[in-house]
Structure formats: C-alpha cells, structure tokens
Scaffold this active site. Structure first.
Site, PDB file in Angstrom:
ATOM      1  CD  GLU A 218      -2.932  -0.862   2.441  1.00 59.29           C
ATOM      2  OE1 GLU A 218      -3.975  -1.514   2.442  1.00 59.29           O
ATOM      3  OE2 GLU A 218      -2.588  -0.106   3.383  1.00 59.29           O
ATOM      4  CB  CYS A 219       0.654   4.322   0.185  1.00 60.62           C
ATOM      5  SG  CYS A 219       0.817   6.105  -0.083  1.00 60.62           S
TER       6      CYS A 219
END
Length: 469
Positions: A359-360
């Site tokens: 994520e991210c």
C-alpha cells in the site's frame, strides 16, 4: 464474547477545526493520566497513522483508529472495546478527533466525523479551542458546537494559546454564560509542538529519542494546565458500553486449515505475541514503513500466520521461511537513499515469488526507482515526489483476483500521498474508482496507493494466509 455492558470511562478530544491543538492535548492527556498510574487506551478518529504513534508512545500500548468509513459504523464501538481490553483492560480511553468536530466524508452530512464517532461510542466531548484573537465570541462558537447536533454532548473546554491571565478570565466568564465548564487553559508561551512534514507530524519511529522528549513535555504541559480530575469525572459520565468487543478470530473465521498452508495453524491468544507455527507473513516495519493498523497483524495471527516484522532499512533479508510479504505505508521518499543502499533485500524482494501486498509507500518501494534512487524493481514503474496532495476517502471495486481480493468486490479506503507513478496503473489494475483504473496486480503482487483497514475487510487477511501455498 462478553455481551454485557462495560463501564469504560472515555472522552473524545475534539475541536472546531484542524490546528486548534487536539493532538497536543490528547497526547499530553494520555501521558499525564498514565503518570497517575492509570492504564490508558489511545484512539484516533479517522484514517491517520501518525497521531496514533504519538498516542501509543504516551500510553504505552498501541494507538488504534476508529473510522466508520473504513470499518463500518457497526464495528466502531466493538473496536473501541477491543482496543481498550488488550493487552489489559484500560481504566480510561482517550479518543482524539479528526479535523473539526462535525467534518467527515465530503457530501455525507458528517458521516465518519468526530461527532459521528462520539455518538457511536456514546462518549462526552472535550473541546479544544484555539483562543488566539478571540474574546467573548469564543463562547458563541462553543455554543454553536454544542447545539449543532444535540446527540453530541460537549462536556467541557480546554482553552489553548491563551494570551494572558486577563484573556483567560475573559474567556472563562464568557463560557460560564453558556454553561460550558473550562477544564484547562494553555498559554501560548508554553506551547509544545512536534516537528512536521508535508503529510503531517514526523512519525515517532523516525525520531524516537526526540519523540520521547516531546511526549514527556506534552504530559508535563497538560498536567500543569488541565484539571485532570475534572477530565476523569467527564470521562466517567459516559454510560456503560454495551457493544461486545471485536474479536479477530471470529472476524477472520478462525485459523486457515493446516493442509492449505503446509504447517500447523496458530492458536495464539488475541492481543498476545505474534503467532507461531503457521506460515510466516513478513510485515515491513521500521522508520520507512510506519503506517499500519494494529488489527491487521491481529487478523493475520488469528488466521494462523506467524507475523514477522522486518526493517527494509536495516535487515539484509526477509525473515526465515517467509511465505508472504506485506509492505504498508510510510515515508520512503524521505529515506529513499537508505532504502536503495540495502541492495540485498531489494534483490530478494524482486525475486520473491510468494504473495505480496503493498500500500502506498509499499507500492513505491516495489517499483524500479523513487526520485531516481533504485528500489526493488518488482514492478515496472518509476515514482517521484510532486507538489500535489492526493487525499480523501475512496469507494473502490477490485479490478482483478489477487492474493487479497476477488474481482468485483467493493471496498472503502483512503489515499494520502504526494507522489505519482509512471505508469499510473498496470495492464491489470488493482482497483477502479472515480471512473479510472488504479494500482497494479502483477502475478501474486497486489499494490496500489489505496489504504484499506482490514478490520473492515477481514477476508483479506484470511486470503493472504490461504495464498501461502
């Protein structure tokens, strides 16, 4: 699960808007109450990862998030009760709000706001008010906060950035007119602040010694300027919390079958140490990857995994026997050169053929480069910092099957970054939202900018453990 009500003292620290001093007061309050010998449970409204780090440092137990958008309103009170129960029952819970008291998801009339969460957990509100350039009008503002939604009980005010003793007297007299007690007053001259960056405060993990000093100073400040007995009385006015505690074992459906993952399933106690005996799921940690929700590791352990943290800045390889990898969010751009310097781990991740969820910051780390610094090269993308902030809640649809999703599933998440990738998504994207494709599904890799709270999507943890074949 115990279904009877629990008399958990609790208070929500809120403000009319961002920047009034909620984090200062909430963190200092946690530290000051802990110094009194109380067991304090720290919580944060919304998706923010950084404030809970300071809360956890002050309280001596993990800071946890309460976000109706991410987990559903029906899970908010159970998650509060769970967080206040492990590893030991708390004497009091302090819940820091987000933005202004009534600010929530855009266009949804306060949904996921601090006020919404206060009603879901039936807790009184302690309003922090920046009094700079305000006199008697502060009482009108507080009165408006109190009557705007009669379900929300504003039980007291802490005056922040008070200019002088005369200023404080004026404010106290005005608030007495509207019947709202003042529980503390903080002078401008003694304000304490933590260093900030483009996405907010600098995470605790990046500056541990300095963070300890800041948290200690905040506890000193609150102990000297706030009536702690009055705050405790306000917290104790909350009625018993009837919701049963959230249970990660029940949420995930119990341990995955031993035959599915090639090892004995874990029976680790909820809230206890990482599970042992099941497939090892390596979870990125350290200063570069500080953004994670405590419930994610609890769900993985409940599904039978051995949760093994690793630090991409320092560890030369993945934990022994790693069968899957989770790389969450953080600030890799600030530490890109240090991440690039760990070539051995980058090479191992590039060649790793097990399931990977990113994520991210994890997405950026799996790419070929970040602001020119070499990354893992597991995904064929480059990333760079920009001046544009991408921020907000998202309603997404899974675009493909992956180790954690099934095509067509709907999830709620949030984005929070100032970087872009080239390309912006893969041939097989991870998600579709706002009329566009986002993220990457590449073999057994699922990576995107979208942050998802697994307490709202517990099947993701179970699927990841099942994918350890």
């Amino acid at each position: 699960m115990v279904s009877t009500g629990w008399a958990l003292p609790r208070v929500v620290v809120a403000a009319p808007a961002s920047g009034h001093g909620k984090t200062t007061v909430a963190t200092g309050l946690l530290g000051a109450l802990r110094r009194r010998g109380l067991t304090v449970s720290p919580h944060k409204v919304g998706p923010d990862y950084i404030d809970p780090g300071y809360h956890g440092l002050a309280a001596g137990r993990p800071g946890r998030n309460l976000d109706p958008w991410l987990v559903g309103p029906e899970r908010v009170a159970p998650l509060l009760r769970h967080g206040a129960s492990v590893p030991t029952p708390a004497d009091v819970a302090v819940i820091e709000g987000v933005m202004g008291l009534h600010d929530g998801a855009v266009g949804r009339r306060g949904y996921a706001s601090t006020a919404h969460v206060a009603t879901l957990v039936d807790a009184p509100v302690l309003l922090v008010l920046d009094t700079t350039a305000q006199g008697r009008s502060a009482a009108a503002l507080v009165l408006g906060m109190r009557v705007f939604d009669e379900r929300v009980r504003v039980g007291g005010v802490i005056l922040n950035r008070v200019g002088s003793p005369r200023h404080e007297t004026l404010l106290r007299d005005a608030l007495a007119e509207v019947g709202v007690p003042v529980l503390g007053a903080v002078s401008r001259s003694v304000e304490v602040a933590a260093p900030s960056r483009h996405l907010g405060l600098v995470p605790v993990a990046e500056r541990a010694p300095e963070s300890l000093a800041v948290v200690a100073a905040l506890a000193d400040l609150v102990a000297a300027t706030v009536d702690l007995d009055a705050v405790l009385d306000l917290a104790r006015s909350a009625p018993p919390l009837p919701a049963p505690a959230w249970d990660p074992v029940a949420a995930v459906g119990g341990p995955v079958s031993t035959a599915a993952v090639g090892g004995p399933a874990s029976t680790a106690a909820v809230g206890g140490p990482a599970s042992t005996g099941g497939p090892t799921v390596a979870v990125a940690a350290g200063a570069a990857f500080t953004f994670s929700y405590a419930e994610s590791a609890e769900l993985l352990a409940a599904a039978g995994a051995t949760v093994a943290p690793f630090d991409p800045l320092r560890d030369p390889g993945l934990p022994a026997g790693t069968r899957a990898v989770v790389i969450g969010g953080g600030f890799p751009a600030a530490l890109a050169d240090a991440l690039a310097g760990n070539a051995a781990l980058r090479a191992e991740l590039a060649a790793f053929d097990g399931p990977v969820v990113a994520e991210c910051a994890g997405l950026l780390y799996l790419g070929r480069s970040l602001d020119g610094a070499p990354m893992c090269g597991r995904l064929d993308l480059t990333a760079r910092m920009t001046g544009r902030l991408t921020l907000g809640y998202r309603e997404a649809v899974a675009a493909a099957d992956s180790p954690v999703t099934r095509a067509g599933e709907r999830v709620r998440g949030h984005e929070f970054h100032r970087t872009v990738t080239d390309p912006g998504h893969g041939d097989t994207p991870a998600w579709r939202f706002d009329g566009a494709a986002h993220g990457f599904v590449d073999g057994r890799v699922h990576a995107s900018y979208l942050h998802v709270h697994w307490a709202g999507q517990p099947h993701a943890a179970r699927r990841l453990v099942q994918a350890c074949r």
